[in-house]
Design an enzyme around this catalytic site. Structure first.
Site, mmCIF file in Angstrom:
data_model
loop_
_atom_site.group_PDB
_atom_site.id
_atom_site.type_symbol
_atom_site.label_atom_id
_atom_site.label_comp_id
_atom_site.label_asym_id
_atom_site.label_seq_id
_atom_site.Cartn_x
_atom_site.Cartn_y
_atom_site.Cartn_z
ATOM 1 N N LYS A 173 0.843 -1.195 0.000
ATOM 2 C CA LYS A 173 0.000 0.000 0.000
ATOM 3 C C LYS A 173 0.878 1.245 0.000
ATOM 4 C CE LYS A 173 -1.956 2.730 3.094
ATOM 5 N NZ LYS A 173 -2.171 3.966 2.354
ATOM 6 N N GLY A 226 7.030 5.242 7.944
ATOM 7 C CA GLY A 226 6.036 6.290 8.178
ATOM 8 C C GLY A 226 6.271 6.928 9.531
ATOM 9 N N THR A 230 2.142 6.039 14.019
ATOM 10 C CA THR A 230 1.555 4.941 13.229
ATOM 11 C C THR A 230 2.352 3.659 13.462
ATOM 12 O OG1 THR A 230 1.196 6.637 11.537
ATOM 13 C CG2 THR A 230 0.621 4.395 10.946
ATOM 14 N N CYS A 282 12.961 12.086 5.958
ATOM 15 C CA CYS A 282 13.175 11.682 7.359
ATOM 16 C C CYS A 282 14.606 11.943 7.796
ATOM 17 C CB CYS A 282 12.819 10.216 7.523
ATOM 18 S SG CYS A 282 13.706 9.172 6.358
ATOM 19 N N GLU A 383 8.830 16.200 15.490
ATOM 20 C CA GLU A 383 9.149 16.152 14.069
ATOM 21 C C GLU A 383 8.203 17.080 13.299
ATOM 22 O OE1 GLU A 383 8.243 12.567 11.816
ATOM 23 O OE2 GLU A 383 10.185 12.720 10.824
HETATM 24 P P1 NDP Z 1 2.093 7.940 8.189
HETATM 25 O O1 NDP Z 1 2.584 7.173 9.353
HETATM 26 O O2 NDP Z 1 0.904 8.789 8.350
HETATM 27 O O3 NDP Z 1 1.771 6.976 6.969
HETATM 28 C C1 NDP Z 1 2.687 6.068 6.405
HETATM 29 C C2 NDP Z 1 1.921 4.991 5.665
HETATM 30 O O4 NDP Z 1 1.156 4.237 6.612
HETATM 31 C C3 NDP Z 1 0.901 5.534 4.666
HETATM 32 O O5 NDP Z 1 0.800 4.647 3.579
HETATM 33 C C4 NDP Z 1 -0.364 5.537 5.488
HETATM 34 O O6 NDP Z 1 -1.522 5.561 4.699
HETATM 35 C C5 NDP Z 1 -0.207 4.244 6.264
HETATM 36 N N1 NDP Z 1 -0.994 4.169 7.482
HETATM 37 C C6 NDP Z 1 -1.577 5.160 8.188
HETATM 38 N N2 NDP Z 1 -2.259 4.664 9.255
HETATM 39 C C7 NDP Z 1 -2.086 3.322 9.220
HETATM 40 C C8 NDP Z 1 -2.537 2.232 10.047
HETATM 41 N N3 NDP Z 1 -3.312 2.434 11.110
HETATM 42 N N4 NDP Z 1 -2.163 0.974 9.724
HETATM 43 C C9 NDP Z 1 -1.379 0.759 8.662
HETATM 44 N N5 NDP Z 1 -0.948 1.729 7.821
HETATM 45 C C10 NDP Z 1 -1.283 2.995 8.099
HETATM 46 O O7 NDP Z 1 3.342 8.766 7.681
HETATM 47 P P2 NDP Z 1 3.365 9.831 6.504
HETATM 48 O O8 NDP Z 1 2.832 9.219 5.250
HETATM 49 O O9 NDP Z 1 2.773 11.084 7.012
HETATM 50 O O10 NDP Z 1 4.941 9.978 6.268
HETATM 51 C C11 NDP Z 1 5.730 10.839 6.972
HETATM 52 C C12 NDP Z 1 6.450 10.093 8.092
HETATM 53 O O11 NDP Z 1 7.268 9.068 7.574
HETATM 54 C C13 NDP Z 1 7.388 11.005 8.856
HETATM 55 O O12 NDP Z 1 7.243 10.789 10.232
HETATM 56 C C14 NDP Z 1 8.759 10.549 8.413
HETATM 57 O O13 NDP Z 1 9.789 10.800 9.321
HETATM 58 C C15 NDP Z 1 8.549 9.099 8.195
HETATM 59 N N6 NDP Z 1 9.571 8.577 7.304
HETATM 60 C C16 NDP Z 1 10.542 7.747 7.828
HETATM 61 C C17 NDP Z 1 11.563 7.279 7.028
HETATM 62 C C18 NDP Z 1 12.602 6.340 7.564
HETATM 63 O O14 NDP Z 1 13.249 5.679 6.764
HETATM 64 N N7 NDP Z 1 12.807 6.247 8.855
HETATM 65 C C19 NDP Z 1 11.665 7.662 5.609
HETATM 66 C C20 NDP Z 1 10.603 8.538 5.181
HETATM 67 C C21 NDP Z 1 9.600 8.973 6.009
HETATM 68 P P3 NDP Z 1 -2.244 6.980 4.378
HETATM 69 O O15 NDP Z 1 -1.231 7.839 3.742
HETATM 70 O O16 NDP Z 1 -3.327 6.618 3.481
HETATM 71 O O17 NDP Z 1 -2.689 7.492 5.707
#
Ligand code: NDP
Length: 480
Positions: A173, A226, A230, A282, A383
């Site tokens: 996803k 993410g 989450t 990130c 963040e």
């Molecule tokens: P989110 O945690 O909101 O979402 C990440 C993914 O998880 C999306 O596909 C989202 O879907 C999905 N998701 C949301 N809720 C759930 C759930 N309950 N169960 C399963 N999947 C779920 O993060 P963002 O998309 O806002 O991304 C930004 C974040 O990602 C920042 O905190 C950043 O630091 C982190 N990040 C970390 C990296 C690393 O390598 N450590 C690299 C890049 C980013 P939907 O979008 O549809 O809500």
């Protein structure tokens, strides 16, 4: 352009026929619809993946590798098209999508096409006991890959490529906010001859589709990138089922600058590490810590350089800073500028939204520099994930190290110094998964990637990823 789910090699509408709007961040307009999928779609994708698994997991490595290489080549062939799609969907400058996002997506497939042919396991001879142990690393089965919106195709493929290289089948996803290039990847996989059901892509909301993947009893491993909140929620669901979990989460990375560094190189890189991709990486160095003796000079030079960055339409080739990904995210980032004012932070540059000609409803924000004096302020602890950095000075090594580590996050740190002893001291004592010295975001795909503390669990990259996506089994044979 409307997007469909990619299940069993076919493009299909969501079973319940529910749809979500897809926004163009550069002008705030809706430019297509995406499936608002449900648990039923995830189940359909799971069944396709489970059905494909026996054959894919027995496909020889040469063939798997060659299909992954074909996918990589097709991504490169379509680089301009994919970069334009990514830039439109995410708001990132087209130049960045062309030079970083799409080439890296191709490298992810090419890297794991090669890596799987070199992946091996250990043997342990139990000398004196007439026994030999060998380790099998077998594909897990059906695995789940969930990725965020900031580097859409780059991070999506970073998970999918090792998962399928290792012989698993995937239910994936992408973020609902940036679904376009994941949709286009499905077409590329068909063109490359990836067998039906090996990769299945279900679009929709995180708390529905994402949650259904994580909760599915027969999806045995979850690779998630993410937010930390989450990630923690996912861990709670997955733990009672003893799923394998790889969590790449948020960061609040320190960029530690000592007076003995190569100043010009540091300055140019710090502009990049602060504001690349509108600060939505990130790994961005969002807390800039500068040694007292060069603090005032750095402040003046940094403000000057940042003031030269062009905020503009993502499709303009000279744009340095494009649009933030969504209206909601722009609001979130702006709220931190208000918090800065309440906390006594001094806005040295930026802080205002920008109106771009002919795209007045786009989500643009100036690169923003805020001077703070207390590392415990919310601005330095939470963040923000946008084009906002803080500046703070430090006196000596000890203070720099404690400021750097004084956060719940532990993803990466950047250190600028020419002192070897200091480099070694900091490399050992920084509480992060990644340390860059005199550089930033230089990535060698063989290296372990991931964070400590609230930045995550496990490591991706190289053989670490292949180990994650395989089940380890020891076989002990006794002989006479
Ligand atoms: P989110 O945690 O909101 O979402 C990440 C993914 O998880 C999306 O596909 C989202 O879907 C999905 N998701 C949301 N809720 C759930 C759930 N309950 N169960 C399963 N999947 C779920 O993060 P963002 O998309 O806002 O991304 C930004 C974040 O990602 C920042 O905190 C950043 O630091 C982190 N990040 C970390 C990296 C690393 O390598 N450590 C690299 C890049 C980013 P939907 O979008 O549809 O809500």
């Amino acid at each position: 352009m409307n997007i469909q789910n990619y299940i069993n090699g076919e493009f299909v509408n969501p079973i319940q026929d529910n749809w979500l709007d897809n926004y163009n961040p550069s002008n705030g307009e809706i430019y297509g619809q995406i499936p608002n999928s449900s648990t039923e779609d995830v189940e359909k994708a799971y069944l396709a993946a489970a059905n494909a698994f026996p054959s894919w997991s027995n496909t020889n490595l040469e063939e798997r590798s060659s299909i992954l290489s074909k996918i990589a080549n097709l991504i490169l062939e379509k680089l301009d098209f994919l970069a334009a799609a990514e830039s439109k969907d995410n708001g990132k400058p087209i130049s960045l999508a062309k030079s970083v996002d799409i080439p890296r997506a191709a490298s992810n497939f090419q890297f794991f096409a090669n890596a799987i042919t070199q992946f091996s396991s250990e043997a342990h001879e139990s000398v004196g006991f007439n026994a030999i142990n060998f380790t099998l690393r077998q594909p897990i089965g059906v695995v789940g890959c969930i990725s965020p919106w900031n580097l859409p195709l780059y991070l999506f493929t970073w998970k999918i490529a090792p998962a399928i290289a290792a012989g698993n089948c995937v239910v994936a996803k992408p973020s609902e906010v940036t679904p376009m290039t994941a949709f286009l990847l499905g077409k590329i996989c068909n063109e490359a001859g990836l067998p039906k059901g090996v990769l299945n892509i279900v679009h929709g909301l995180g708390n529905q589709v994402g949650e259904a993947i994580v909760s599915h009893p027969n999806i045995k491993a979850i690779s998630f990138t993410g937010g930390t909140k989450t990630g923690s929620h996912i861990a709670k669901i997955a733990a009672p089922m003893f799923k394998k979990l790889s969590l790449e989460l948020g960061g609040k990375n320190p960029n530690i600058i000592f007076a003995d560094c190569d100043y010009d190189k540091m300055l140019a890189t710090t502009v990049r590490s602060s504001f690349s991709n509108q600060g939505q990486i990130c790994l961005c160095g969002s807390r800039i810590l500068v040694q007292e003796s060069i603090y005032e000079k750095f402040k003046v030079d940094f403000i000057q350089k940042v003031s030269e960055l062009k905020v503009g339409h993502p499709s303009d080739s000279d744009t340095d800073i494009g649009a933030l990904v969504s209206a909601a995210h722009l609001q979130k980032v702006k709220s931190y500028i208000d918090i800065a004012e309440q906390e006594g932070g001094k806005i040295l540059f930026g802080g205002k939204t920008v109106t771009v000609k002919d795209s007045e409803n786009g989500y643009y924000l100036q690169p923003t520099i805020i001077e703070v004096s207390d590392n415990n302020c919310r601005l330095n602890q939470e963040e923000i994930f946008g084009p906002v950095v803080t500046l703070m000075s430090f006196k000596n090594d000890e203070e720099a190290l404690s400021l750097a580590n004084e956060t719940k996050y532990g993803l990466s740190a950047t250190l600028w110094t020419n002192n070897l002893n200091r480099t070694m001291q900091f490399s050992q004592k920084l509480e992060t998964g990644i340390v860059w010295v005199n550089t930033w975001m230089m990535r060698d795909l063989r290296t372990p990637f991931g964070g400590q503390k609230d930045s995550g669990l496990g490591r991706e990259g190289g053989f670490e990823a292949l180990r994650f996506f395989t089940e380890t089994k020891n076989v002990c044979i006794k002989y006479q």
